[in-house]
Design a protein around this motif. Structure first.
Motif, short mmCIF file in Angstrom:
data_model
loop_
_atom_site.label_atom_id
_atom_site.label_comp_id
_atom_site.label_asym_id
_atom_site.label_seq_id
_atom_site.Cartn_x
_atom_site.Cartn_y
_atom_site.Cartn_z
N ALA A 177 0.91 -1.36 0.30
CA ALA A 177 0.42 0.05 -0.45
C ALA A 177 0.65 1.06 -0.23
N LEU A 178 1.48 1.16 0.55
CA LEU A 178 2.58 2.00 0.85
C LEU A 178 3.22 2.39 -0.54
N LEU A 179 3.88 1.56 -1.79
CA LEU A 179 4.47 1.61 -2.59
C LEU A 179 3.28 1.91 -3.38
N ARG A 180 2.21 1.74 -3.59
CA ARG A 180 1.65 2.09 -4.18
C ARG A 180 0.67 3.33 -4.31
N SER A 181 1.00 4.29 -3.08
CA SER A 181 1.36 5.27 -2.82
C SER A 181 1.80 6.39 -3.51
N PHE A 182 3.02 6.07 -3.46
CA PHE A 182 4.33 6.83 -4.50
C PHE A 182 4.34 6.98 -5.35
N LYS A 183 3.71 5.37 -6.61
CA LYS A 183 3.33 5.55 -8.02
C LYS A 183 2.40 5.95 -8.11
N ARG A 184 1.07 6.77 -7.03
CA ARG A 184 0.01 8.03 -7.60
C ARG A 184 0.56 9.10 -7.67
N GLN A 185 1.42 9.50 -7.01
CA GLN A 185 2.00 10.77 -7.34
C GLN A 185 3.48 11.15 -7.97
N GLY A 186 3.20 10.22 -8.82
CA GLY A 186 5.02 10.21 -9.75
C GLY A 186 6.57 9.31 -9.47
N PRO A 214 12.27 6.22 -3.26
CA PRO A 214 11.31 6.47 -3.56
C PRO A 214 11.26 6.79 -4.90
N GLY A 215 12.75 6.29 -5.77
CA GLY A 215 13.30 6.34 -6.57
C GLY A 215 13.10 7.85 -7.57
N PRO A 216 13.25 7.83 -8.79
CA PRO A 216 13.24 9.00 -9.87
C PRO A 216 11.50 9.54 -9.90
N HIS A 217 11.62 10.46 -10.01
CA HIS A 217 10.46 10.92 -9.88
C HIS A 217 9.84 11.09 -11.59
N ALA A 218 8.95 11.20 -12.17
CA ALA A 218 8.80 10.65 -13.91
C ALA A 218 7.82 11.81 -14.24
N ASN A 246 1.67 15.03 -18.34
CA ASN A 246 1.03 14.86 -16.94
C ASN A 246 2.12 14.37 -15.78
N VAL A 247 1.75 14.61 -14.42
CA VAL A 247 2.93 13.80 -14.09
C VAL A 247 1.73 12.16 -13.26
N PHE A 248 3.23 11.15 -13.22
CA PHE A 248 2.64 9.81 -13.58
C PHE A 248 2.08 9.25 -12.33
N ASN A 249 1.25 7.94 -12.89
CA ASN A 249 -0.15 7.99 -12.27
C ASN A 249 -0.68 6.79 -12.35
N ASN A 250 0.23 5.56 -11.56
CA ASN A 250 0.03 4.32 -12.24
C ASN A 250 -1.36 3.78 -12.26
N THR A 251 -2.32 4.19 -11.08
CA THR A 251 -4.25 3.60 -10.84
C THR A 251 -3.85 4.10 -13.03
N VAL A 277 13.16 5.41 -16.74
CA VAL A 277 12.93 7.35 -16.79
C VAL A 277 14.02 7.78 -17.82
N ASP A 278 13.34 8.02 -18.49
CA ASP A 278 15.04 9.31 -19.98
C ASP A 278 15.35 10.41 -18.78
N ASP A 279 16.38 10.23 -19.39
CA ASP A 279 16.53 11.46 -18.88
C ASP A 279 16.67 13.30 -18.93
N ALA A 280 15.16 13.59 -19.70
CA ALA A 280 14.13 14.26 -19.36
C ALA A 280 13.19 14.24 -18.54
N GLY A 281 13.17 13.07 -17.76
CA GLY A 281 12.32 12.25 -16.33
C GLY A 281 10.84 11.85 -17.17
N ARG A 282 10.88 11.73 -18.32
CA ARG A 282 9.46 11.34 -18.81
C ARG A 282 9.58 9.78 -19.06
N LEU A 283 9.05 8.89 -18.67
CA LEU A 283 8.78 7.83 -18.50
C LEU A 283 7.50 7.05 -19.99
N PRO A 284 8.54 6.45 -20.58
CA PRO A 284 7.43 6.01 -22.17
C PRO A 284 6.26 4.50 -21.77
N ILE A 285 5.37 4.63 -22.51
CA ILE A 285 4.48 4.23 -21.96
C ILE A 285 4.42 3.25 -23.24
#
Length: 285
Positions: A177-186, A214-218, A246-251, A277-285
Motif C-alpha cells: 500500500a505504501l509503494l502504491r501511494s508513491f506510484k500515484r504521485q509521480g 522513492p526512486g526518480p520522479h517522472a 502529466n505527472v505519472f500516476n500508476n492508477t 525514466v529517461d534523462d528528461a524525466g519522462r517515462l515512455p508507455i
C-alpha cells in the motif's frame, strides 16, 4: 568313457588349481557383496507412520502447519528408513517456527518426536505457541540521502494497527500500500530498502520500521502501441486518460487497460511502462 567334472570350491585339484581358485574367489566376493551391500530397500521395510500436532487449539493455525509439513505432505511417499523420517521431522520443526512467527507467536516452542514402539509409528509435534506479540510502533522513513515531496499515510493507516497482534502478512500488505501511494504521485519505481522488525521478548512486543527509496520522479512520456493488426491506433489514443507531460500516476495505467479490455477488440491487452525514466524525466508507455 570317463566324464571330467569341473572342480567345485573346496575340492583339491593338483593341476590347474590357480584357475579354479580364481573362480572360487570371485564367487565368494559376489556372495559377500550381496550380503553386505544390499540396497536400502532390501535391507529394511518402508517406515509407515501417522502424524499428530498437539498444543494448537486454532483449527486455522493447525491447518497452516499441516500445509507446510513434509511429514504430512509426503505421507504418500513412505520413507525407506528412520533416518529419512527424522529429516522430515527436523525440517517441519523449523518450518513450524516460521509459520508461528509470521502469525505473531515470536516466543513459540516446537518439539518433534518419533514413537517407534507403536504400529504404525507415531510422529508427534508438541507446540507451545505462547502469547501473540503486540505491535507497539510502525513507521516508514526515507532511506539516507533520499527524499521526495509526497503525501503518504502512516503505516498505522495502511493496515498495521498499533496495539493489535503482529502478522507478517499485515506488514507486507502495508508495504504494498505504501509503494502504491508513491506510484500515484509521480514515482513509478519506489523500493523498500530495509525492513526492520524489532522483537522485545521481555515486553512481548514488536516494532516495525521501513526505509523507502522513492526512486526518480517522472511524468508520462510518449505512448506507443504494438500488435495492432486491424485496429486503428488513433481510435485507441482517444481513450488514453492522461496526456504526455502529466505527472505519472500508476492508477491511470490500470484504468486504461480496463478500457482496452472492455472494447472486446483484443484477446489480451497489456499496458506497461519502460524499465526506466529517461534523462528528461519522462517515462515512455
Amino acid at each position: 568313457m570317463h566324464r571330467k567334472h569341473a572342480p567345485s570350491c573346496g575340492t583339491r585339484v593338483r593341476k590347474g588349481t590357480h584357475s579354479a581358485d580364481r573362480v572360487c574367489l570371485k564367487a565368494l566376493a559376489l556372495a559377500l557383496v550381496y550380503v553386505f551391500w544390499q540396497p536400502a530397500w532390501a535391507q529394511a521395510p518402508d517406515v509407515e507412520y501417522e502424524v499428530s500436532i498437539r498444543g494448537i487449539e486454532s483449527r486455522d493455525l493447525r491447518e497452516a502447519l499441516r500445509d507446510v509439513s513434509d511429514a504430512v505432505g509426503l505421507r504418500g511417499r513412505v520413507p525407506a528408513s528412520m533416518a529419512l523420517l527424522r529429516r522430515r521431522v527436523e525440517r517441519d520443526v523449523s518450518r513450524f517456527v516460521d509459520v508461528l512467527k509470521a502469525r505473531g507467536y515470536y516466543g513459540a516452542s516446537v518439539q518433534g518426536d518419533i514413537d517407534k514402539e507403536k504400529a504404525p509409528i507415531q510422529v508427534l509435534y508438541y507446540i507451545d505457541p505462547g502469547p501473540r506479540y503486540t505491535l507497539v510502533s510502525a513507521k516508514w522513513v526515507f532511506a539516507e540521502g533520499k527524499s521526495a515531496s509526497v503525501t503518504v499515510p502512516e503505516l498505522s493507516k495502511l493496515g498495521l494497527a498499533v496495539g493489535e497482534p503482529t502478522r507478517v502478512a499485515s506488514v507486507l500488505d502495508s508495504e504494498r500500500a505504501l509503494l502504491r501511494s508513491f506510484k500515484r504521485q509521480g514515482f513509478p519505481f519506489p523500493e523498500i530498502l530495509t525492513r526492520r522488525i524489532e522483537v522485545n521478548h521481555a515486553e512481548r512486543t514488536v516494532a516495525v520500521r521501513l526505509e523507502v527509496d522513492p526512486g526518480p520522479h517522472a511524468v508520462f512520456g510518449a505512448t506507443t502501441f504494438a500488435g495492432l493488426d486491424t485496429v486503428q491506433e488513433s481510435l485507441l489514443r482517444d481513450y488514453i486518460p492522461w496526456r504526455e507531460g502529466n505527472v505519472f500516476n500508476n492508477t491511470l495505467l490500470t484504468r486504461y487497460q480496463g478500457i482496452l479490455t472492455a472494447t472486446n477488440l483484443f484477446s489480451v491487452a497489456l499496458v506497461s511502462t519502460a524499465d526506466e525514466v529517461d534523462d528528461a524525466g519522462r517515462l515512455p508507455i
